[in-house]
Design a protein around this motif. Structure first.
Motif, mmCIF file in Angstrom:
data_model
loop_
_atom_site.group_PDB
_atom_site.id
_atom_site.type_symbol
_atom_site.label_atom_id
_atom_site.label_comp_id
_atom_site.label_asym_id
_atom_site.label_seq_id
_atom_site.Cartn_x
_atom_site.Cartn_y
_atom_site.Cartn_z
ATOM 1 N N ALA A 189 0.832 -1.206 0.000
ATOM 2 C CA ALA A 189 0.000 0.000 0.000
ATOM 3 C C ALA A 189 0.867 1.257 0.000
ATOM 4 N N TYR A 190 2.192 1.099 -0.108
ATOM 5 C CA TYR A 190 3.091 2.225 0.100
ATOM 6 C C TYR A 190 3.935 2.524 -1.134
ATOM 7 N N GLU A 191 3.844 3.762 -1.617
ATOM 8 C CA GLU A 191 4.720 4.259 -2.672
ATOM 9 C C GLU A 191 5.968 4.818 -1.987
ATOM 10 N N GLN A 192 7.026 4.046 -1.956
ATOM 11 C CA GLN A 192 8.230 4.488 -1.254
ATOM 12 C C GLN A 192 9.438 3.839 -1.881
ATOM 13 N N TYR A 193 10.585 3.942 -1.195
ATOM 14 C CA TYR A 193 11.837 3.422 -1.749
ATOM 15 C C TYR A 193 11.728 1.968 -2.164
ATOM 16 N N ALA A 194 11.111 1.135 -1.335
ATOM 17 C CA ALA A 194 11.026 -0.293 -1.630
ATOM 18 C C ALA A 194 10.341 -0.527 -2.963
ATOM 19 N N LEU A 195 9.291 0.244 -3.255
ATOM 20 C CA LEU A 195 8.582 0.082 -4.515
ATOM 21 C C LEU A 195 9.468 0.500 -5.682
ATOM 22 N N LYS A 196 10.296 1.526 -5.482
ATOM 23 C CA LYS A 196 11.240 1.922 -6.520
ATOM 24 C C LYS A 196 12.195 0.778 -6.847
ATOM 25 N N ALA A 197 12.675 0.113 -5.812
ATOM 26 C CA ALA A 197 13.599 -0.996 -6.020
ATOM 27 C C ALA A 197 12.927 -2.152 -6.738
#
Length: 232
Positions: free
Chosen positions: A84-92
Protein backbone atom coordinates in the motif's frame (compact mmCIF):
# COMPACT_ATOMS: atom_id res chain seq x y z
CA UNK A 1 -0.67 -25.13 -18.77
CA UNK A 2 -0.39 -26.66 -15.31
CA UNK A 3 -2.16 -25.05 -12.37
CA UNK A 4 -0.21 -22.49 -10.35
CA UNK A 5 0.02 -23.32 -6.64
CA UNK A 6 0.01 -20.05 -4.68
CA UNK A 7 0.49 -18.90 -1.09
CA UNK A 8 -0.67 -15.52 0.25
CA UNK A 9 1.46 -13.79 2.88
CA UNK A 10 -0.23 -10.77 4.50
CA UNK A 11 -0.74 -9.69 8.10
CA UNK A 12 -4.30 -8.43 7.45
CA UNK A 13 -7.02 -11.09 7.20
CA UNK A 14 -9.35 -8.93 5.09
CA UNK A 15 -6.57 -8.55 2.48
CA UNK A 16 -6.03 -12.32 2.44
CA UNK A 17 -9.78 -12.94 2.05
CA UNK A 18 -10.17 -10.36 -0.72
CA UNK A 19 -7.23 -11.67 -2.73
CA UNK A 20 -8.30 -15.29 -2.27
CA UNK A 21 -11.83 -14.46 -3.49
CA UNK A 22 -10.50 -12.62 -6.56
CA UNK A 23 -8.23 -15.54 -7.44
CA UNK A 24 -10.96 -18.14 -7.01
CA UNK A 25 -13.62 -16.23 -9.00
CA UNK A 26 -11.61 -14.38 -11.64
CA UNK A 27 -8.27 -16.17 -12.11
CA UNK A 28 -8.67 -19.75 -13.34
CA UNK A 29 -5.54 -21.85 -13.17
CA UNK A 30 -4.42 -20.49 -9.77
CA UNK A 31 -4.97 -22.59 -6.64
CA UNK A 32 -4.42 -20.99 -3.22
CA UNK A 33 -2.84 -23.75 -1.13
CA UNK A 34 -2.29 -21.70 2.02
CA UNK A 35 -1.87 -18.32 3.66
CA UNK A 36 0.30 -16.90 6.43
CA UNK A 37 0.31 -13.72 8.53
CA UNK A 38 3.96 -13.58 9.57
CA UNK A 39 7.44 -14.25 8.22
CA UNK A 40 7.90 -17.25 10.53
CA UNK A 41 4.62 -18.85 9.46
CA UNK A 42 5.33 -18.13 5.80
CA UNK A 43 8.82 -19.68 5.88
CA UNK A 44 7.48 -22.91 7.42
CA UNK A 45 4.58 -23.04 4.94
CA UNK A 46 6.75 -22.41 1.88
CA UNK A 47 9.24 -25.09 2.95
CA UNK A 48 6.41 -27.58 3.46
CA UNK A 49 4.11 -26.85 0.50
CA UNK A 50 6.66 -25.78 -2.16
CA UNK A 51 4.46 -23.20 -3.96
CA UNK A 52 5.00 -21.95 -7.52
CA UNK A 53 4.01 -18.39 -6.57
CA UNK A 54 3.90 -16.28 -3.41
CA UNK A 55 1.80 -13.12 -3.06
CA UNK A 56 3.96 -11.23 -0.58
CA UNK A 57 2.94 -8.19 1.45
CA UNK A 58 5.80 -5.71 1.80
CA UNK A 59 4.85 -4.08 5.11
CA UNK A 60 4.18 -6.43 8.04
CA UNK A 61 4.81 -6.07 11.79
CA UNK A 62 8.14 -7.26 13.24
CA UNK A 63 9.58 -8.50 9.93
CA UNK A 64 8.73 -7.34 6.40
CA UNK A 65 8.33 -9.30 3.19
CA UNK A 66 11.92 -8.73 2.07
CA UNK A 67 13.23 -10.31 5.25
CA UNK A 68 11.28 -13.46 4.39
CA UNK A 69 13.04 -13.72 1.03
CA UNK A 70 16.44 -13.30 2.67
CA UNK A 71 15.80 -16.53 4.61
CA UNK A 72 16.08 -18.55 1.39
CA UNK A 73 19.48 -19.39 -0.07
CA UNK A 74 17.81 -19.27 -3.49
CA UNK A 75 14.29 -18.02 -4.20
CA UNK A 76 12.94 -20.85 -6.37
CA UNK A 77 9.33 -19.57 -6.44
CA UNK A 78 7.89 -16.58 -8.28
CA UNK A 79 6.87 -13.54 -6.22
CA UNK A 80 4.20 -10.90 -6.76
CA UNK A 81 4.65 -8.16 -4.17
CA UNK A 82 1.59 -6.46 -2.68
CA UNK A 83 1.95 -3.10 -0.96
CA UNK A 84 0.00 0.00 0.00
CA UNK A 85 3.09 2.22 0.10
CA UNK A 86 4.72 4.26 -2.67
CA UNK A 87 8.23 4.49 -1.25
CA UNK A 88 11.84 3.42 -1.75
CA UNK A 89 11.03 -0.29 -1.63
CA UNK A 90 8.58 0.08 -4.52
CA UNK A 91 11.24 1.92 -6.52
CA UNK A 92 13.60 -1.00 -6.02
CA UNK A 93 10.91 -3.47 -7.09
CA UNK A 94 10.27 -1.48 -10.28
CA UNK A 95 14.00 -1.13 -10.94
CA UNK A 96 14.46 -4.90 -11.08
CA UNK A 97 11.35 -5.45 -13.24
CA UNK A 98 9.62 -7.59 -10.62
CA UNK A 99 5.85 -7.90 -10.40
CA UNK A 100 3.89 -5.92 -7.81
CA UNK A 101 0.35 -4.86 -6.99
CA UNK A 102 -0.31 -1.53 -5.32
CA UNK A 103 -3.20 -1.85 -2.85
CA UNK A 104 -6.09 -1.51 -3.43
CA UNK A 105 -5.72 -3.25 -6.80
CA UNK A 106 -8.37 -4.31 -9.33
CA UNK A 107 -9.15 -7.71 -10.82
CA UNK A 108 -7.61 -6.52 -14.11
CA UNK A 109 -4.36 -5.54 -12.39
CA UNK A 110 -4.24 -8.95 -10.70
CA UNK A 111 -4.89 -10.76 -13.96
CA UNK A 112 -2.21 -8.71 -15.76
CA UNK A 113 0.37 -9.50 -13.05
CA UNK A 114 -0.43 -13.21 -13.30
CA UNK A 115 -0.14 -13.11 -17.08
CA UNK A 116 3.27 -11.44 -16.87
CA UNK A 117 4.31 -14.06 -14.36
CA UNK A 118 3.26 -16.87 -16.71
CA UNK A 119 5.05 -15.29 -19.68
CA UNK A 120 8.29 -14.89 -17.73
CA UNK A 121 8.12 -18.51 -16.64
CA UNK A 122 7.60 -19.73 -20.23
CA UNK A 123 10.43 -17.56 -21.61
CA UNK A 124 12.86 -18.08 -18.73
CA UNK A 125 16.06 -19.78 -19.96
CA UNK A 126 17.16 -22.90 -18.12
CA UNK A 127 20.49 -21.27 -17.30
CA UNK A 128 19.42 -17.70 -16.55
CA UNK A 129 22.48 -16.63 -14.58
CA UNK A 130 21.86 -13.88 -12.04
CA UNK A 131 18.09 -13.44 -11.67
CA UNK A 132 16.36 -10.07 -11.18
CA UNK A 133 15.25 -11.30 -7.75
CA UNK A 134 18.86 -11.93 -6.67
CA UNK A 135 19.90 -8.45 -7.82
CA UNK A 136 16.90 -6.94 -6.05
CA UNK A 137 17.65 -8.69 -2.74
CA UNK A 138 21.28 -7.62 -2.87
CA UNK A 139 20.30 -4.00 -3.51
CA UNK A 140 17.77 -4.06 -0.67
CA UNK A 141 20.46 -5.38 1.68
CA UNK A 142 23.14 -2.88 0.82
CA UNK A 143 21.85 0.47 -0.42
CA UNK A 144 20.52 1.57 2.99
CA UNK A 145 23.62 0.56 4.96
CA UNK A 146 26.16 3.11 6.23
CA UNK A 147 28.48 2.38 3.31
CA UNK A 148 25.83 2.32 0.62
CA UNK A 149 26.40 -0.04 -2.30
CA UNK A 150 24.47 -0.95 -5.38
CA UNK A 151 24.53 -4.28 -7.22
CA UNK A 152 24.96 -3.77 -10.97
CA UNK A 153 24.10 -6.73 -13.23
CA UNK A 154 26.61 -7.46 -16.01
CA UNK A 155 27.04 -10.37 -18.43
CA UNK A 156 29.58 -11.87 -16.02
CA UNK A 157 27.50 -11.52 -12.84
CA UNK A 158 27.14 -8.71 -10.30
CA UNK A 159 29.45 -5.77 -9.69
CA UNK A 160 29.08 -4.26 -6.19
CA UNK A 161 29.88 -0.57 -6.20
CA UNK A 162 29.66 1.99 -3.37
CA UNK A 163 27.13 4.63 -4.37
CA UNK A 164 29.53 7.38 -3.32
CA UNK A 165 31.98 6.12 -5.99
CA UNK A 166 29.51 6.85 -8.78
CA UNK A 167 30.12 10.27 -10.36
CA UNK A 168 27.37 10.24 -12.95
CA UNK A 169 25.11 8.06 -15.10
CA UNK A 170 24.66 8.74 -18.81
CA UNK A 171 21.79 7.47 -20.96
CA UNK A 172 22.58 5.52 -24.13
CA UNK A 173 19.14 4.42 -25.32
CA UNK A 174 17.92 1.50 -23.23
CA UNK A 175 21.34 1.24 -21.58
CA UNK A 176 23.15 3.41 -19.04
CA UNK A 177 26.88 4.07 -18.85
CA UNK A 178 28.03 4.61 -15.26
CA UNK A 179 31.16 6.66 -14.55
CA UNK A 180 33.16 6.11 -11.36
CA UNK A 181 35.62 8.15 -9.34
CA UNK A 182 38.51 5.92 -10.46
CA UNK A 183 37.88 7.09 -14.07
CA UNK A 184 36.48 3.70 -15.10
CA UNK A 185 32.99 3.21 -16.50
CA UNK A 186 30.50 0.38 -16.90
CA UNK A 187 27.61 -0.20 -19.31
CA UNK A 188 24.48 -1.64 -17.67
CA UNK A 189 21.33 -2.87 -19.45
CA UNK A 190 18.94 -0.57 -17.57
CA UNK A 191 17.52 2.77 -18.81
CA UNK A 192 18.52 5.96 -17.01
CA UNK A 193 14.98 6.49 -15.68
CA UNK A 194 15.28 3.37 -13.53
CA UNK A 195 18.56 4.58 -12.01
CA UNK A 196 16.89 7.92 -11.31
CA UNK A 197 14.08 6.16 -9.42
CA UNK A 198 16.50 4.00 -7.45
CA UNK A 199 19.06 6.68 -6.55
CA UNK A 200 17.03 9.87 -6.13
CA UNK A 201 16.74 9.20 -2.38
CA UNK A 202 20.53 9.06 -1.97
CA UNK A 203 21.39 12.51 -3.34
CA UNK A 204 21.39 11.89 -7.10
CA UNK A 205 19.79 14.48 -9.38
CA UNK A 206 18.82 14.33 -13.06
CA UNK A 207 20.23 17.51 -14.59
CA UNK A 208 19.45 16.60 -18.21
CA UNK A 209 17.46 14.03 -20.18
CA UNK A 210 20.66 12.04 -20.60
CA UNK A 211 22.52 12.74 -17.35
CA UNK A 212 22.05 11.79 -13.70
CA UNK A 213 24.72 13.09 -11.32
CA UNK A 214 25.84 12.38 -7.78
CA UNK A 215 25.47 15.73 -6.01
CA UNK A 216 28.20 14.72 -3.57
CA UNK A 217 30.65 14.59 -6.49
CA UNK A 218 29.76 17.99 -7.95
CA UNK A 219 32.68 20.43 -7.77
CA UNK A 220 31.19 23.58 -9.31
CA UNK A 221 28.40 25.09 -11.36
CA UNK A 222 29.34 27.57 -14.12
CA UNK A 223 26.57 30.18 -14.18
CA UNK A 224 25.19 31.12 -17.58
CA UNK A 225 26.73 28.12 -19.32
CA UNK A 226 24.57 25.57 -17.50
CA UNK A 227 27.63 23.43 -16.98
CA UNK A 228 28.19 21.23 -13.95
CA UNK A 229 31.76 20.23 -13.20
CA UNK A 230 32.82 17.08 -11.40
CA UNK A 231 36.19 15.55 -10.72
CA UNK A 232 35.53 12.85 -13.33
Amino acid sequence: MSEIKAIIVDDEQHCIDALQTMLQKKCPGVQVIGWAKSVREAKEMIDELQPDLVFLDVEMPYQNGFELLKLFEKVYFDVIFTTAYEQYALKAIKFNALDYLLKPFSVKELQDALEKCREKKLNRPKDQGISPMEVFLQNMKTIQQTHKKIALPTINGLVFMPVQNIVRCESTGNYTRIFFTDKKNLMVSRPLKEFEELLSDVDFFRVHNSHLINMQQMQSYIQGRRRLCTDE
